[in-house]
Design a protein around this motif. Structure first.
Motif, PDB file in Angstrom:
ATOM      1  N   LEU A 348      14.382  40.967  22.471  1.00 34.67           N
ATOM      2  CA  LEU A 348      14.951  40.983  23.763  1.00 34.67           C
ATOM      3  C   LEU A 348      15.827  40.197  24.064  1.00 34.67           C
ATOM      4  O   LEU A 348      16.447  39.234  24.320  1.00 34.67           O
ATOM      5  N   ALA A 365      11.293  39.338  32.284  1.00 33.20           N
ATOM      6  CA  ALA A 365      10.977  38.607  30.936  1.00 33.20           C
ATOM      7  C   ALA A 365       9.894  37.978  30.288  1.00 33.20           C
ATOM      8  O   ALA A 365       8.854  38.096  29.521  1.00 33.20           O
ATOM      9  N   CYS A 369       7.139  39.757  27.832  1.00 32.24           N
ATOM     10  CA  CYS A 369       6.876  38.346  26.356  1.00 32.24           C
ATOM     11  C   CYS A 369       5.554  38.495  26.281  1.00 32.24           C
ATOM     12  O   CYS A 369       4.432  38.913  25.193  1.00 32.24           O
ATOM     13  N   ILE A 379       8.876  38.836  18.942  1.00 40.38           N
ATOM     14  CA  ILE A 379      10.179  38.552  20.320  1.00 40.38           C
ATOM     15  C   ILE A 379      11.229  37.763  19.364  1.00 40.38           C
ATOM     16  O   ILE A 379      11.062  36.207  19.403  1.00 40.38           O
TER      17      ILE A 379
END
Ligand code: UDX
Ligand code: ADP
Length: 488
Positions: A348, A365, A369, A379
């Motif tokens: 990410l 974000a 997640c 991640i």
């Protein structure tokens, strides 16, 4: 004490020599730092209840300031100790000031009446009570925080009931329109400075005094004067209109993906119409930031409370569409990776809600997640500015999860793009950091698992070039057969 309308304007401060700003956050810090730079003859003191934050503003190492904004550290370095001070001695700063800015946080309420929608005004109220208890001389109190309409009236009621005889005050609304990442430039060259006041002799005089401060560097015609409530509503309306444009283009981007159209072509072609204009039409994974969602929820609550359910529902759709955009993007990742990301490593890139800021409030974000974790992915996150601890705080917030250990097992915070991409099945770009446009994708391709996929939520990469290297690419708002032509 006479009613405020009857007070003599001569009882207001005659000359501004000291300004106090309550709240050393993203709004108060940059705003009053620039004010100190532009008004070297005024002593500006920024106060906060949080000693850690104040210590950070006072740190010798200017890279450690609590707010990262391009150009800000240099101005702090120039003014701090000269006419700019950061302190926890709130009472002294209030006592000395003729103008007190209230720049405290106004988060969305999480319990009680209006929970999930209304602004939590406890910090505004606490600051107002403190001003009332400390003030010995006339004060102009300026609402800087985004607040619901008529907050000024509540502040006034508190001040009237608690201030000492002979200490007249005026309340002004002066909302901040700075955008994070460009705060310093926005403050130096604002489109407008808005000052709302009561339409009384004292109100107008107080507005004039504040206006004179801004006019040291802002052209007079850019300082707009309105009534108090118009000013309060303008802040909510401006943010709602901006967010609405993003949700509108994101809604169109879903149609583009389904039909093979290209949202960037559509946005450009719409934007040249002068009535529409080109700004805030960048399709994305979704908008974030501390203001848009909070202010729209506030507007929804206000409309509902005023008996206007259709108006409330209209604005609520802007948030609904934003949630849909984030969920749609996450779903695309899972579907493309053969309908499962369980135990797969996803890189990410970007955790801040936009480039050039370390702020993560409401960052898309975080939502991505959450979706990826629900699917059992691992991640690997890289962001140039957001610190590891902040990422874990955001990912263990109430409403996301309270299981820190599980988050630590599922999430790795990496020191570079390459570290994050190592052995990843896919790269997900969540923030438009400039450095992501300069990534050496050949290197990235070599260290990823294959097929290597890039999901661009911010129009950062050139899909055609990446495909030449061997990547599969998905860019928001671009239908499958047109993906190669995004940059044509
Ligand atoms: C916003 C307002 O712009 C500012 O005037 C107000 O004072 C505070 O709220 P900010 O939240 O700092 O500022 O950033 P902004 O640039 O407005 O971006 C907000 C979000 O929208 C970001 O996540 C950004 O990436 C996203 N965005 C912006 C888009 O997705 N597309 C666009 O075209 C523009
Ligand atoms: P914003 O983005 O609106 O500036 P922040 O959370 O970044 O919001 O900053 C608000 C600041 O206001 C915080 O540092 C908080 O500690 C401070 N604050 C809140 N209440 C008070 C208060 N009563 N007195 C002084 N500072 C306060």
């Amino acid at each position: 004490m006479p009613a405020i309308e009857e007070q003599d304007p001569a009882l207001l401060p005659q000359k501004i020599t000291h300004i106090c700003c309550i709240g050393a956050g993203y709004v108060g810090g940059p705003t009053c730092t620039v004010l100190a730079q532009q008004c070297p003859d005024i002593v500006v003191t920024i106060v906060d209840v949080n000693p850690v934050r104040i210590a950070a503003w006072n740190s010798e190492d200017l890279t450690q300031l609590p707010v990262f904004e391009p150009g800000l550290a240099a101005i702090v370095g120039e003014c701090r100790g000269r006419n700019l001070f950061f302190t926890t001695d709130i009472d002294k700063a209030i006592d000395e000031a003729q103008i007190v800015f209230v720049s405290v946080n106004t988060p969305t309420k999480t319990s009680g009446i209006g929970s999930g929608f209304a602004a939590d005004l406890r910090y505004v109220e606490a600051s107002t009570r403190r001003i009332a208890s400390v003030a010995q001389t006339p004060k102009i109190i300026v609402e800087k925080s985004t607040v619901p309409c008529r907050t000024a009236a509540s502040m006034r009621a508190i001040l009237e009931a608690n201030s000492k005889p002979g200490t007249p005050f005026q309340i002004l609304s002066n909302p901040e329109f700075l955008s994070e990442g460009t705060a310093v430039q926005d403050l130096l060259h604002p489109d407008r400075v808005l000052i709302g006041s009561l339409d009384t002799a004292q109100g107008r005089r107080a507005a004039e005094l504040l206006s004179e401060v801004y006019e040291r560097w802002v052209p007079k015609e850019r300082v707009l004067h309105t009534g108090l409530w118009s000013s309060e509503l303008t802040k909510l309306a401006a943010n709602a209109l901006l967010a609405q444009r993003i949700s509108s283009i994101n809604a169109i981007s879903a149609i583009c993906e389904a039909t093979g159209a290209n949202v960037y072509e559509v946005a450009d072609a719409c934007g040249v119409d002068r009535r529409i204009g080109p700004h805030f039409l960048r399709a994305s994974v979704g908008f974030g930031g501390s203001c848009f969602q909070k202010d729209i929820l506030n507007l929804v609550y206000l409309s509902g409370s005023l008996g206007l359910p259709e108006v409330a529902e209209y604005w609520r759709q802007v948030i609904v569409m934003n949630e849909f955009s984030k969920a749609r993007f996450a779903k695309k990742v899972v579907q493309t990776l053969f309908n499962t990301v369980t135990a797969k490593r996803l890189a990410l890139l970007g955790f801040a809600f936009k480039k050039d800021t370390g702020d993560t409030r409401e960052s898309p974000a975080i939502t991505l997640c959450k979706h990826f974790r629900q699917e059992g992915a691992h991640i690997a996150i890289y962001d140039p500015k957001v610190k590891r601890e902040q990422i874990f705080l955001d990912l263990t917030e109430p409403g996301v999860t309270d299981d820190r250990k599980a988050v630590e097992e599922a999430v790795t915070v990496c020191p570079s793009v390459l570290d994050a991409c190592h052995d990843a099945e896919a790269v997900v770009i969540a923030t438009d950091w400039d450095e992501f446009s300069a990534i050496d994708w050949h290197k990235v391709f070599n260290i990823m698992r294959k097929p290597a996929v890039v999901f661009d939520g911010r129009r950062v990469v050139n899909p055609a070039k990446l495909r030449e290297i061997g990547f599969r690419v998905h860019a928001v708002g671009v239908g499958p057969e047109l993906q190669d032509n995004v940059w044509v």
